[in-house]
Motif scaffolding. Structure first.
Motif, short mmCIF file in Angstrom:
data_model
loop_
_atom_site.label_atom_id
_atom_site.label_comp_id
_atom_site.label_asym_id
_atom_site.label_seq_id
_atom_site.Cartn_x
_atom_site.Cartn_y
_atom_site.Cartn_z
N VAL A 294 0.90 -1.04 0.07
CA VAL A 294 0.05 0.09 -0.21
C VAL A 294 0.88 1.14 -0.07
N ALA A 295 0.67 2.09 -1.08
CA ALA A 295 1.54 3.04 -1.22
C ALA A 295 0.83 4.37 -0.33
N MET A 296 1.45 4.78 0.65
CA MET A 296 1.04 5.83 1.67
C MET A 296 2.22 6.43 2.51
N LYS B 6 -8.33 2.98 -0.11
CA LYS B 6 -9.14 2.67 1.21
C LYS B 6 -9.54 1.34 1.28
N SER B 7 -9.97 0.58 -0.01
CA SER B 7 -10.16 -0.81 0.12
C SER B 7 -8.93 -1.58 0.25
N SER B 8 -7.87 -1.06 -0.34
CA SER B 8 -6.58 -1.90 -0.32
C SER B 8 -6.15 -1.88 0.95
N LEU B 9 -6.26 -0.88 1.55
CA LEU B 9 -5.67 -0.56 3.13
C LEU B 9 -6.71 -1.52 4.02
#
Ligand SMILES: Nc1ncnc2c1ncn2[C@@H]1O[C@H](COP(=O)(O)OP(=O)(O)OP(=O)(O)O)[C@@H](O)[C@H]1O
Length: 518
Positions: free
Chosen positions: A230-232, A275-278
């Motif tokens: 996840v890119a953040m 959001k869903s990936s997180l």
């Protein structure tokens, strides 16, 4: 001496022996024929009657003839459901027995999910009798599936399903004198074994709550998202992981302070920001199942309660797009057909029902729960949902940042510090000044296997996006200025009008004064 030759015997004795011999032979022939017939019938029945029915009959006959006096034995019945919720004991026993295979088993179940690396074998439940030993105590498990068709009315399929569930279960039989040992040691042992089997073979599930009448359905959750993919921003990622770890460790603290052991997260941000990936990454990290709650399919608060009750511990309950999945007007008023959102049926679902679900009494029915709401428009949410303490952590997922791009470039192209690419610097500065979602960047990175082609394409895309954004910003600014000018003009006009009015009133007053003096 008496002559042995029948010829020399008296006539009546000889005929008697020969009659006796022939009746013996014919009796033998009849018995053999009967035996063959019986054998043929049994063989035919064996082919016709399924194995589980035969096992059941065998068990009943065995119990009837060979069972020790009934007073010595105790049978515990473990039904699949307890009231309207799943019976945890049933689930644990199911897992425990599923892993027990003995050489005497004649039917086995073969299965493999896409996630499992090997094919697994388990006993086929129906009609199987499983013998177990615990501390030299003999126990016998049997699966029961009774249908109660005679008492059925014209129930819906869902109600039928519930009915079947209610009559399915296991029977555990053992000597009465071991009852306390059973309850105090054997059942905890079964639970512990089931937990470790589950943990070993854990395949995450995604449960979808359908509408009121249909039963809950689940599929294996095969989402590859992890905290690495996840890119953040790294600090945000660390904050979330630390928060989850802390939550898991705080069982005793929650108990001590009298709070339900649950944690609420609100994920907000534009579409395609992960959001869903997180959510998938959190599920994979915690190894928790996901319950995806479709609010639009809930027609009343009791629907919500029902779904909530059927969720298990150590799970994540997700309500996506809370701002638009259902129209929740206020705390008390249920939606009437007049206020229903077009396209959605009228619902008796209320905000207070939802709040009760988050932190009211119903939120306590379960342990180790994560509740996640997602929204693209945090500002549209009812303030009651955002009140401190309701959703414990608010997480903003924003447009792609240089750090986010680095994660994506590493995952998609294997480009990182030790394997850099000369265009990355330009991309990072473009990303910093452009509003582009990680989803759009990820899509651009998938366009070719050639890193040069992909990154040049991304630069072109970002430049076009930046130009379009600048154009839009300019147009917006011009629009704002026009509106401001129009407002000012309007104000000036109003002021002039007021001034004119004041002047005329003053003139009138002066004229009246003058008139009075004259
Ligand atoms: N932060 C991210 N890190 C990695 N991949 C991402 C990220 N955001 C989006 N993606 C990619 O874009 C796809 C769509 O993203 P995702 O569904 O998680 O976004 P979302 O914010 O939930 O969108 P929506 O609000 O429309 O549901 C994902 O499958 C993933 O490939």
């Amino acid at each position: 001496m008496f002559p042995l030759n029948p010829k020399h015997m008296p006539k009546s004795v000889a005929s008697l022996i020969s009659d006796y011999a022939s009746s013996l032979i014919s009796a033998y022939a009849s018995i053999t024929a009967l035996g063959m017939l019986f054998h043929a019938v049994v063989k035919e029945l064996k082919d016709l009657i399924p194995q589980w029915v035969r096992s059941y009959i065998y068990l009943k006959v065995q119990n009837y003839f060979f069972k020790p006096p009934p007073n010595d034995h105790l049978t515990l019945v473990i039904k699949q459901t307890s009231g309207i919720v799943l019976n945890e004991v049933y689930e644990k026993v199911d897992v425990y027995l599923g892993a027990k295979i003995s050489p005497s088993d004649t039917r086995l179940e073969l299965s493999k999910t896409y996630r499992q690396k090997t094919i697994s074998l388990a006993i086929e439940k129906r009609g199987q009798v499983v013998k177990d030993t615990f501390d030299d105590i003999e126990l016998q498990w049997c699966y029961i599936a009774k249908s109660n068709k005679s008492s059925k009315t014209n129930n819906s399929p869902a109600a039928d399903d519930e009915e079947v569930k209610h009559h399915c279960g296991f029977e555990l039989t053992f000597n009465k004198k071991h009852k306390s040992k059973e309850m105090d040691s054997y059942m905890p042992y079964v639970f512990a074994q089931a937990n470790s089997i589950r943990q070993r073979e854990k395949v995450l599930k995604l449960y979808c709550s359908a509408n009121y009448s249909s039963s809950r359905s689940s599929i294996d959750l095969v989402h590859p998202a992890t905290f690495d993919t996840v890119a953040m921003e790294p600090e945000l990622k660390k904050m979330i992981i630390d928060d989850l770890d802390r939550f898991l460790e705080r069982r005793e603290l929650y108990k001590k302070v009298g709070k339900a052991w649950k944690r609420g997260y609100l994920l907000y941000g534009p579409p395609g920001t992960g959001k869903s990936s997180l959510i998938a990454a959190i599920a994979n990290y915690l190894k928790f199942d996901i319950y995806d709650l479709e609010l639009s399919s809930m027609f009343s608060n009791s629907d919500l309660r029902r779904v909530l009750l059927s969720t298990t511990n150590r799970s994540i309950v997700v309500i996506e797009d809370i701002d638009c999945s259902v129209k929740i007007n206020n705390r008390e008023t249920a939606m009437s057909s007049k206020t229903a959102t077009p396209g959605y049926p009228a619902s008796k679902f209320t905000l207070s029902g939802l709040l009760n679900f988050i932190d009211g009494l119903w939120s306590c029915c379960g342990d180790e729960r994560i509740i996640i709401f997602t929204t693209n428009h945090k500002d549209k949410l009812d303030p009651a949902l955002l009140r401190p303490g309701r959703m414990d952590v608010h997480i903003h997922l924003s447009y792609c940042t240089p750090n986010g791009f680095r994660t994506l470039a590493s995952n998609y192209l294997g480009i990182h510090e030790s394997n850099p690419h000369h265009i990355c610097g330009e991309i990072e500065s473009l990303i910093e000044s452009t509003e582009v979602t990680p989803a759009a960047v990820a899509e651009a990175l998938m366009k070719s296997d050639d890193a040069d082609v992909v990154l040049e394409g991304l630069v072109k895309f970002l430049k076009e996006k930046k130009a379009a954004d600048d154009e839009l910003k300019k147009a917006k600014k011009a629009d704002e200025e026009r509106t401001k000018a129009a407002k000012e003009q309007g104000t000036n006009k109003a002021e002039r009008q007021e001034r004119d009015e004041d002047v005329s009133t003053n003139c009138e007053k002066n004229w009246q004064k003058r008139e009075a003096t004259f």
